[in-house]
Enzyme design. Structure first.
Site, PDB file in Angstrom:
ATOM      1  N   HIS A  71       4.548   2.206  -8.142  1.00 13.94           N
ATOM      2  CA  HIS A  71       3.608   1.074  -8.160  1.00 13.94           C
ATOM      3  C   HIS A  71       2.734   1.130  -9.418  1.00 13.94           C
ATOM      4  CE1 HIS A  71       4.157   1.495  -3.655  1.00 13.94           C
ATOM      5  NE2 HIS A  71       4.476   0.227  -3.858  1.00 13.94           N
ATOM      6  N   ARG A 106       8.308   6.241   1.396  1.00 15.48           N
ATOM      7  CA  ARG A 106       8.998   6.982   2.458  1.00 15.48           C
ATOM      8  C   ARG A 106       9.344   8.416   2.076  1.00 15.48           C
ATOM      9  NH1 ARG A 106      12.431   2.916   5.733  1.00 15.48           N
ATOM     10  NH2 ARG A 106      11.344   1.014   5.258  1.00 15.48           N
ATOM     11  N   LYS A 121      13.936  -1.143  -7.560  1.00 14.24           N
ATOM     12  CA  LYS A 121      14.475  -0.338  -6.452  1.00 14.24           C
ATOM     13  C   LYS A 121      14.871  -1.281  -5.312  1.00 14.24           C
ATOM     14  CE  LYS A 121      12.178   2.255  -3.454  1.00 14.24           C
ATOM     15  NZ  LYS A 121      12.727   1.929  -2.113  1.00 14.24           N
ATOM     16  N   GLY A 162       0.818  -1.214   0.000  1.00 15.73           N
ATOM     17  CA  GLY A 162       0.000   0.000   0.000  1.00 15.73           C
ATOM     18  C   GLY A 162       0.849   1.259   0.000  1.00 15.73           C
ATOM     19  N   GLN A 178      15.580  -7.707  -2.972  1.00 18.72           N
ATOM     20  CA  GLN A 178      14.308  -8.417  -2.786  1.00 18.72           C
ATOM     21  C   GLN A 178      13.927  -9.172  -4.070  1.00 18.72           C
ATOM     22  OE1 GLN A 178      10.588  -6.901  -0.761  1.00 18.72           O
ATOM     23  NE2 GLN A 178      10.068  -6.315  -2.845  1.00 18.72           N
ATOM     24  N   LEU A 191       0.540   3.611  -2.052  1.00 19.89           N
ATOM     25  CA  LEU A 191       0.961   3.491  -3.451  1.00 19.89           C
ATOM     26  C   LEU A 191       1.402   4.834  -4.040  1.00 19.89           C
ATOM     27  CD1 LEU A 191      -1.803   1.064  -4.778  1.00 19.89           C
ATOM     28  CD2 LEU A 191       0.403   0.513  -3.740  1.00 19.89           C
TER      29      LEU A 191
HETATM   30  O1  PAF Z   1       8.159  -4.560  -1.740  1.00 18.47           O
HETATM   31  C1  PAF Z   1       7.169  -4.626  -0.982  1.00 18.47           C
HETATM   32  O2  PAF Z   1       6.307  -3.746  -0.937  1.00 18.47           O
HETATM   33  C2  PAF Z   1       7.026  -5.819  -0.056  1.00 18.47           C
HETATM   34  O3  PAF Z   1       8.257  -6.233   0.413  1.00 18.47           O
HETATM   35  C3  PAF Z   1       6.247  -7.006  -0.687  1.00 18.47           C
HETATM   36  C4  PAF Z   1       7.013  -7.592  -1.870  1.00 18.47           C
HETATM   37  C5  PAF Z   1       4.889  -6.533  -1.141  1.00 18.47           C
HETATM   38  C6  PAF Z   1       6.058  -8.108   0.343  1.00 18.47           C
HETATM   39  O4  PAF Z   1       5.342  -7.663   1.453  1.00 18.47           O
END
Ligand code: PAF
Length: 281
Positions: A36, A188, A150, A30, A154, A32
């Site tokens: 996104h 942020r 970014k 969220g 991850q 957003l």
């Molecule tokens: O990148 C994010 O916003 C979060 O780490 C994700 C991939 C939605 C997992 O909660």
């Protein structure tokens, strides 16, 4: 706009789709922003149906204060999504819906990808990310899933996750979207003062100069140069700067021409932690 809160309701809705194999998922927490939105646009262009999940995942926070302060702006998020398409399904479950009565983090062997940089500074963070992303994949069963570069570390970890767990989903990395001055878009950024937000262009400027220097200088020289830039900065405090192999994310000491490298940075500005990265070759 369809905003669904339960797994059963979502599965019922997904069963109605003719070609359920052509489904894109954009997982988010969220708050957003335009970054996104670019993931959603890409997902819409490549899939018949798109689900965006909005879930502030407790298992990826190693600080309860950070979790409590995380912005929850579902109404705004839904409005923003609807400016792109009203056909997108929003899945916004509660913590109980996802974790039932036991919030538990699964532990993975990410082959060291989780031990450096963000992993070093954020404890069990990536096991939490793996736990929720695996759960979302199992609920939605998408053909493709979209993640921003970014959070490049991850992205690499999620690629590893689907390999480890043999999940049949295509992971699609999407380019970083930047504010006009170059700061990477992030929820942020809203917490920065106007001046610091402008000045934060410095982070991307530094990365672009790193890219220029990388061809000519040693890794050590580049790292020392970055450290100096931040020693001279009043606004920004450097947490880490690394140059790594893009595959293993192992910090590099000596360059090898056959390997692709990326530079990664984490910086504090007014107590806000900002990250960014750039492809070097
Ligand atoms: O990148 C994010 O916003 C979060 O780490 C994700 C991939 C939605 C997992 O909660």
């Amino acid at each position: 706009m369809l905003v669904i809160k339960t797994i059963n309701e979502l599965k019922g809705e997904l069963n109605k789709i003719d070609n359920s194999s052509d489904l894109g998922l954009v997982p988010t927490m969220g708050a957003l922003h335009l970054g996104h939105m670019s993931l959603l646009k890409k997902a819409l262009s490549e899939n018949k149906k798109v689900v965006v999940s909005i879930f502030v995942n407790p298992t990826q926070f190693n600080n309860t204060d950070d979790l409590e302060k995380y912005p929850k702006t579902l109404d705004n998020d839904v409005n923003l999504i609807s400016t792109i398409s009203k056909e997108i399904i929003v899945f916004a479950p509660s913590v109980t819906e996802i974790y039932k009565d036991h919030v538990k983090t699964k532990i993975y062997d990410f082959a060291g990808l989780d031990k450096v940089m963000e992993g070093e500074f954020r404890g069990n963070h990536f096991n939490g990310v793996g736990t929720i992303v695996e759960a979302l994949f199992s609920i939605v069963n998408p053909k493709r899933a979209y993640f921003g570069e970014k959070d490049f570390q991850q992205l690499r970890i999620i690629q590893k996750l689907v390999e480890l767990e043999k999940i049949p989903v295509e992971i699609i990395g999407c380019e970083i979207v930047r504010e006009k001055h170059g700061l990477a878009m992030s929820s942020r950024n809203e917490r920065l003062s106007v001046t610091i937000r402008q000045n934060a262009a410095f982070i991307y400027e530094t990365l672009k100069t790193v890219k220029d220097k990388f061809g000519m200088k040693s890794v050590l020289d580049v790292k020392e140069w970055v450290a100096e830039q931040f020693q001279n900065s009043l606004d920004f405090e450097l947490e880490y700067f690394e140059i790594t192999d893009v595959e293993t994310l192992t910090p590099t000491k000596n360059k090898n021409l056959n390997i692709k490298y990326r530079a990664f940075i984490a910086v504090y500005a007014e107590d806000v932690r900002l990250i960014d990265n750039i492809a070097l070759n």
